[in-house]
Design a protein around this motif. Structure first.
Motif, PDB file in Angstrom:
ATOM      1  N   LEU A 278      -3.034  -1.354   6.548  1.00 15.06           N
ATOM      2  CA  LEU A 278      -1.718  -1.745   7.036  1.00 15.06           C
ATOM      3  C   LEU A 278      -1.158  -2.906   6.219  1.00 15.06           C
ATOM      4  O   LEU A 278       0.052  -2.966   5.937  1.00 15.06           O
ATOM      5  CB  LEU A 278      -1.805  -2.140   8.524  1.00 15.06           C
ATOM      6  CG  LEU A 278      -2.029  -0.988   9.511  1.00 15.06           C
ATOM      7  CD1 LEU A 278      -2.193  -1.525  10.934  1.00 15.06           C
ATOM      8  CD2 LEU A 278      -0.845  -0.013   9.466  1.00 15.06           C
ATOM      9  N   THR A 279      -2.025  -3.823   5.829  1.00 12.92           N
ATOM     10  CA  THR A 279      -1.576  -4.937   4.997  1.00 12.92           C
ATOM     11  C   THR A 279      -1.090  -4.434   3.644  1.00 12.92           C
ATOM     12  O   THR A 279      -0.076  -4.900   3.093  1.00 12.92           O
ATOM     13  CB  THR A 279      -2.716  -5.950   4.826  1.00 12.92           C
ATOM     14  OG1 THR A 279      -3.145  -6.402   6.109  1.00 12.92           O
ATOM     15  CG2 THR A 279      -2.261  -7.140   3.997  1.00 12.92           C
ATOM     16  N   ARG A 280      -1.844  -3.458   3.048  1.00 13.44           N
ATOM     17  CA  ARG A 280      -1.408  -2.891   1.772  1.00 13.44           C
ATOM     18  C   ARG A 280      -0.059  -2.195   1.914  1.00 13.44           C
ATOM     19  O   ARG A 280       0.804  -2.271   1.020  1.00 13.44           O
ATOM     20  CB  ARG A 280      -2.457  -1.912   1.253  1.00 13.44           C
ATOM     21  CG  ARG A 280      -3.744  -2.584   0.787  1.00 13.44           C
ATOM     22  CD  ARG A 280      -4.529  -1.669  -0.150  1.00 13.44           C
ATOM     23  NE  ARG A 280      -4.887  -0.423   0.499  1.00 13.44           N
ATOM     24  CZ  ARG A 280      -6.043  -0.196   1.128  1.00 13.44           C
ATOM     25  NH1 ARG A 280      -6.954  -1.170   1.180  1.00 13.44           N
ATOM     26  NH2 ARG A 280      -6.308   0.969   1.683  1.00 13.44           N
ATOM     27  N   MET A 281       0.146  -1.499   3.050  1.00 12.72           N
ATOM     28  CA  MET A 281       1.437  -0.843   3.283  1.00 12.72           C
ATOM     29  C   MET A 281       2.552  -1.878   3.385  1.00 12.72           C
ATOM     30  O   MET A 281       3.664  -1.672   2.863  1.00 12.72           O
ATOM     31  CB  MET A 281       1.365  -0.002   4.544  1.00 12.72           C
ATOM     32  CG  MET A 281       0.426   1.209   4.433  1.00 12.72           C
ATOM     33  SD  MET A 281       0.258   2.103   5.994  1.00 12.72           S
ATOM     34  CE  MET A 281       1.935   2.655   6.235  1.00 12.72           C
ATOM     35  N   ARG A 282       2.260  -3.012   4.045  1.00 11.54           N
ATOM     36  CA  ARG A 282       3.275  -4.062   4.134  1.00 11.54           C
ATOM     37  C   ARG A 282       3.640  -4.589   2.744  1.00 11.54           C
ATOM     38  O   ARG A 282       4.829  -4.801   2.422  1.00 11.54           O
ATOM     39  CB  ARG A 282       2.752  -5.212   5.005  1.00 11.54           C
ATOM     40  CG  ARG A 282       3.034  -5.071   6.485  1.00 11.54           C
ATOM     41  CD  ARG A 282       2.464  -6.285   7.232  1.00 11.54           C
ATOM     42  NE  ARG A 282       2.962  -6.341   8.570  1.00 11.54           N
ATOM     43  CZ  ARG A 282       4.110  -6.881   8.961  1.00 11.54           C
ATOM     44  NH1 ARG A 282       4.916  -7.394   8.022  1.00 11.54           N
ATOM     45  NH2 ARG A 282       4.493  -6.900  10.209  1.00 11.54           N
ATOM     46  N   ALA A 291      17.432  -1.094  -2.609  1.00 15.17           N
ATOM     47  CA  ALA A 291      18.603  -0.290  -2.959  1.00 15.17           C
ATOM     48  C   ALA A 291      19.300   0.094  -1.672  1.00 15.17           C
ATOM     49  O   ALA A 291      18.644   0.305  -0.647  1.00 15.17           O
ATOM     50  CB  ALA A 291      18.188   0.956  -3.745  1.00 15.17           C
ATOM     51  N   PRO A 292      20.616   0.186  -1.713  1.00 24.51           N
ATOM     52  CA  PRO A 292      21.329   0.517  -0.472  1.00 24.51           C
ATOM     53  C   PRO A 292      20.877   1.840   0.128  1.00 24.51           C
ATOM     54  O   PRO A 292      20.790   1.977   1.356  1.00 24.51           O
ATOM     55  CB  PRO A 292      22.791   0.568  -0.917  1.00 24.51           C
ATOM     56  CG  PRO A 292      22.850  -0.278  -2.144  1.00 24.51           C
ATOM     57  CD  PRO A 292      21.528  -0.104  -2.834  1.00 24.51           C
ATOM     58  N   GLU A 293      20.537   2.809  -0.729  1.00 21.40           N
ATOM     59  CA  GLU A 293      20.179   4.112  -0.175  1.00 21.40           C
ATOM     60  C   GLU A 293      18.776   4.143   0.427  1.00 21.40           C
ATOM     61  O   GLU A 293      18.454   5.055   1.210  1.00 21.40           O
ATOM     62  CB  GLU A 293      20.293   5.199  -1.265  1.00 21.40           C
ATOM     63  CG  GLU A 293      19.386   4.974  -2.462  1.00 21.40           C
ATOM     64  CD  GLU A 293      20.022   4.096  -3.514  1.00 21.40           C
ATOM     65  OE1 GLU A 293      19.484   4.027  -4.624  1.00 21.40           O
ATOM     66  OE2 GLU A 293      21.082   3.480  -3.218  1.00 21.40           O
ATOM     67  N   THR A 294      17.880   3.172   0.105  1.00 21.13           N
ATOM     68  CA  THR A 294      16.507   3.151   0.657  1.00 21.13           C
ATOM     69  C   THR A 294      16.272   2.034   1.653  1.00 21.13           C
ATOM     70  O   THR A 294      15.176   1.906   2.207  1.00 21.13           O
ATOM     71  CB  THR A 294      15.490   3.001  -0.486  1.00 21.13           C
ATOM     72  OG1 THR A 294      15.712   1.752  -1.167  1.00 21.13           O
ATOM     73  CG2 THR A 294      15.596   4.159  -1.475  1.00 21.13           C
ATOM     74  N   GLU A 295      17.267   1.186   1.860  1.00 20.81           N
ATOM     75  CA  GLU A 295      17.062   0.042   2.749  1.00 20.81           C
ATOM     76  C   GLU A 295      16.755   0.473   4.168  1.00 20.81           C
ATOM     77  O   GLU A 295      15.895  -0.100   4.831  1.00 20.81           O
ATOM     78  CB  GLU A 295      18.304  -0.849   2.691  1.00 20.81           C
ATOM     79  CG  GLU A 295      18.119  -2.144   3.483  1.00 20.81           C
ATOM     80  CD  GLU A 295      19.308  -3.084   3.290  1.00 20.81           C
ATOM     81  OE1 GLU A 295      19.324  -4.114   3.953  1.00 20.81           O
ATOM     82  OE2 GLU A 295      20.188  -2.773   2.458  1.00 20.81           O
ATOM     83  N   ALA A 296      17.452   1.496   4.662  1.00 24.38           N
ATOM     84  CA  ALA A 296      17.217   1.958   6.036  1.00 24.38           C
ATOM     85  C   ALA A 296      15.810   2.525   6.185  1.00 24.38           C
ATOM     86  O   ALA A 296      15.122   2.282   7.191  1.00 24.38           O
ATOM     87  CB  ALA A 296      18.265   2.997   6.427  1.00 24.38           C
ATOM     88  N   THR A 302       8.806  -0.419   7.966  1.00 24.88           N
ATOM     89  CA  THR A 302       8.312  -1.748   8.348  1.00 24.88           C
ATOM     90  C   THR A 302       8.141  -1.858   9.851  1.00 24.88           C
ATOM     91  O   THR A 302       7.149  -2.406  10.354  1.00 24.88           O
ATOM     92  CB  THR A 302       9.262  -2.826   7.835  1.00 24.88           C
ATOM     93  OG1 THR A 302       9.409  -2.701   6.405  1.00 24.88           O
ATOM     94  CG2 THR A 302       8.748  -4.214   8.171  1.00 24.88           C
ATOM     95  N   GLU A 303       9.099  -1.329  10.606  1.00 21.55           N
ATOM     96  CA  GLU A 303       8.970  -1.337  12.069  1.00 21.55           C
ATOM     97  C   GLU A 303       7.783  -0.510  12.525  1.00 21.55           C
ATOM     98  O   GLU A 303       7.074  -0.880  13.470  1.00 21.55           O
ATOM     99  CB  GLU A 303      10.262  -0.819  12.707  1.00 21.55           C
ATOM    100  CG  GLU A 303      11.450  -1.757  12.532  1.00 21.55           C
ATOM    101  CD  GLU A 303      12.701  -1.202  13.172  1.00 21.55           C
ATOM    102  OE1 GLU A 303      12.624  -0.084  13.738  1.00 21.55           O
ATOM    103  OE2 GLU A 303      13.763  -1.873  13.121  1.00 21.55           O
ATOM    104  N   ASP A 304       7.544   0.625  11.854  1.00 25.61           N
ATOM    105  CA  ASP A 304       6.394   1.447  12.221  1.00 25.61           C
ATOM    106  C   ASP A 304       5.083   0.705  11.974  1.00 25.61           C
ATOM    107  O   ASP A 304       4.141   0.778  12.789  1.00 25.61           O
ATOM    108  CB  ASP A 304       6.415   2.758  11.425  1.00 25.61           C
ATOM    109  CG  ASP A 304       7.555   3.674  11.846  1.00 25.61           C
ATOM    110  OD1 ASP A 304       8.070   3.473  12.964  1.00 25.61           O
ATOM    111  OD2 ASP A 304       7.908   4.578  11.070  1.00 25.61           O
ATOM    112  N   VAL A 305       5.002   0.008  10.848  1.00 28.08           N
ATOM    113  CA  VAL A 305       3.777  -0.754  10.561  1.00 28.08           C
ATOM    114  C   VAL A 305       3.564  -1.843  11.596  1.00 28.08           C
ATOM    115  O   VAL A 305       2.451  -2.067  12.084  1.00 28.08           O
ATOM    116  CB  VAL A 305       3.838  -1.333   9.137  1.00 28.08           C
ATOM    117  CG1 VAL A 305       2.693  -2.314   8.911  1.00 28.08           C
ATOM    118  CG2 VAL A 305       3.796  -0.231   8.093  1.00 28.08           C
TER     119      VAL A 305
END
Length: 468
Positions: A278-282, A291-296, A302-305
């Protein structure tokens, strides 16, 4: 004609008698029996002894002593009858004086003659109740061997019995010592019975008290261990069976502690293994180019982690059960006020009613988690929360400390309230289903419990009871 017999009339049909309730032998005496092991053990030891000695006393008093009493009374009555016969044969006053002096010396009887006197009305001995069987024995002996009207005074003199006999020319007064009618063996035998019973009672009470004390210590240790208190190893003492039970209890403590320790170590390893990816994923999410298209998408991941980390923390807290914390005297009223003040309200109105102080042995961190879970559950579904603390009697001389959390939310149907305590049971959207399970586990580890009831506010009431 048909061979089928006609049905019996109601008067001819056998009437079934109602079954009588079978009552166990001695059920009526059960409320009178002692409830403690010490009292029952002493009763088992002393009751047969008292029955045996009572039978022995009855046999001695009713047979041997009765025979001796009749013989003593017959001897006194025979001597009085002999004196009266000599008086009739020797009416001379000088002879009577010699007879009275000789009877006083040889027979130990004090004699006096009252000429011309009369007894008057003789009391009805059949209607009176004698103080002792010796009175009946003397009355029967006098009636058999003297055969003259008489009465006996057993009350005027503590050392003698005064007997008056009606003669043709007056009344003969006889003063018979009580020692000639009583036997001292009765008192010796009675003292022996009472003394031996008291001696046995003292020895049995001292011995059984030591045995019961070991059992009480074992029960107290088991109760304290069940409440999560560290009592250490118990010293085996008492009878061999009690020592065996204490040794088995110590081994049980060791096995349980070893199991809890192994489970905690395993969960710590699982926590470390899960938190590493989980730390590596963070870190990977933090290093992604913005990028605006990947921010969401990055924000959602991040919320899932974060949700996964929170769930792991909750699962570990439930499995660990706060077992490492030791109990200590804690003010429950102050602890409840503190938890209510620090809990997020999200617009809910929280009212706290607590006494000035209510101190009892608790694991404060564990109980904070328990109360926080209950308040958090109420906050999610209600706009008003009432928290109360009170001390209520248990009925056996011990009190409960009670904490109630009421809300005005939708509540839980009665048939689903027990289901809500099951791990991972989610009766509403959101949550992990472990809040109430953790709360009940903590309450029961303190020797109490949690129940869900209908609240006076219209929603749900969570009631915690803890032993004081």
């Amino acid at each position: 004609m048909s061979d089928i017999p006609a049905p019996a009339t109601p008067a001819e049909q056998p009437v079934a008698k109602p079954a009588r309730p079978v009552r166990a032998f001695g059920q009526g005496l059960r409320p009178l029996l002692p409830r403690g092991l010490l009292g029952r053990s002493l009763l088992i030891i002393l009751l047969p002894l008292l029955i045996l000695q009572g039978v022995a006393l009855q046999l001695f008093y009713g047979n041997h002593l009765d025979v001796i009493s009749r013989r003593l009374a017959g001897g006194v009555a025979g001597e009085i009858g002999m004196v009266i016969e000599i008086m009739q044969r020797m009416p001379d006053p000088a002879d009577r004086a010699w007879l009275f002096r000789d009877a006083s010396w040889r027979l130990d009887l004090g004699l006096a003659f009252e000429g011309g006197a009369s007894l008057g009305a003789t009391p009805d001995r059949a209607a009176s109740l004698p103080l002792l069987p010796l009175e009946d024995d003397l009355a029967h002996a006098m009636a058999e061997r003297v055969r003259r009207p008489f009465d006996a005074d057993w009350q005027s003199d503590r050392r003698s019995v005064i007997i008056r006999i009606q003669l043709p020319d007056g009344v003969l007064h006889v003063e018979a010592p009580r020692k000639r009618l009583f036997t001292g063996t009765l008192y010796l035998f009675f003292i022996w019975l009472v003394g031996s019973s008291l001696l046995l009672f003292g020895v049995a009470a001292l011995f059984m008290k030591n045995q019961v004390r070991a059992i009480r210590r074992l029960a107290g240790a088991a109760e304290a261990f069940g409440l999560g208190r560290d009592i250490g190893q118990m010293k085996p003492e008492g009878a061999s069976e009690v020592r065996q039970a204490a040794s088995a209890f110590n081994r049980m403590q060791d096995r349980i502690r070893r199991f809890i320790g192994q489970r905690t170590d395993m969960l710590a390893g699982i926590s470390h293994d899960l938190r590493t990816p989980l730390t590596r994923m963070r870190l990977a999410l933090a290093m992604l180019p913005h990028a605006p298209e990947t921010e969401a998408d990055v924000a959602a991941l991040t919320e899932d982690v974060e949700e996964m980390e929170r769930m792991i923390a909750v699962y570990l807290a439930f499995a660990r059960g706060e077992a490492q914390e030791q109990t200590q005297p804690t003010d429950l009223a102050a602890l409840v006020s503190e938890v209510a003040r620090k809990s997020p309200r999200d617009g809910a109105q929280v009212l706290v009613r607590v006494p000035e102080s209510l101190v009892l042995p608790l694991r404060p961190d564990a109980l904070r988690r328990c109360l926080a879970n209950l308040i958090d559950n109420a906050r999610k579904h209600a706009r008003r929360i009432d928290i109360g603390v009170a001390e209520i009697p248990r009925g056996d001389g011990i009190a409960w400390a009670q904490v109630t959390v009421d809300d005005d939310g939708p509540g839980i149907p009665e048939e689903l309230r027990e289901e809500a305590f099951r791990p991972f049971a989610t009766l509403s959207a959101g949550g992990t289903g472990l809040g109430l399970a953790i709360a009940r586990d903590i309450a029961r580890s303190h020797g109490g419990d949690i129940v869900l009831e209908a609240s006076p506010l219209g929603g749900l009431r969570a009631r915690i009871r803890l032993p004081v």
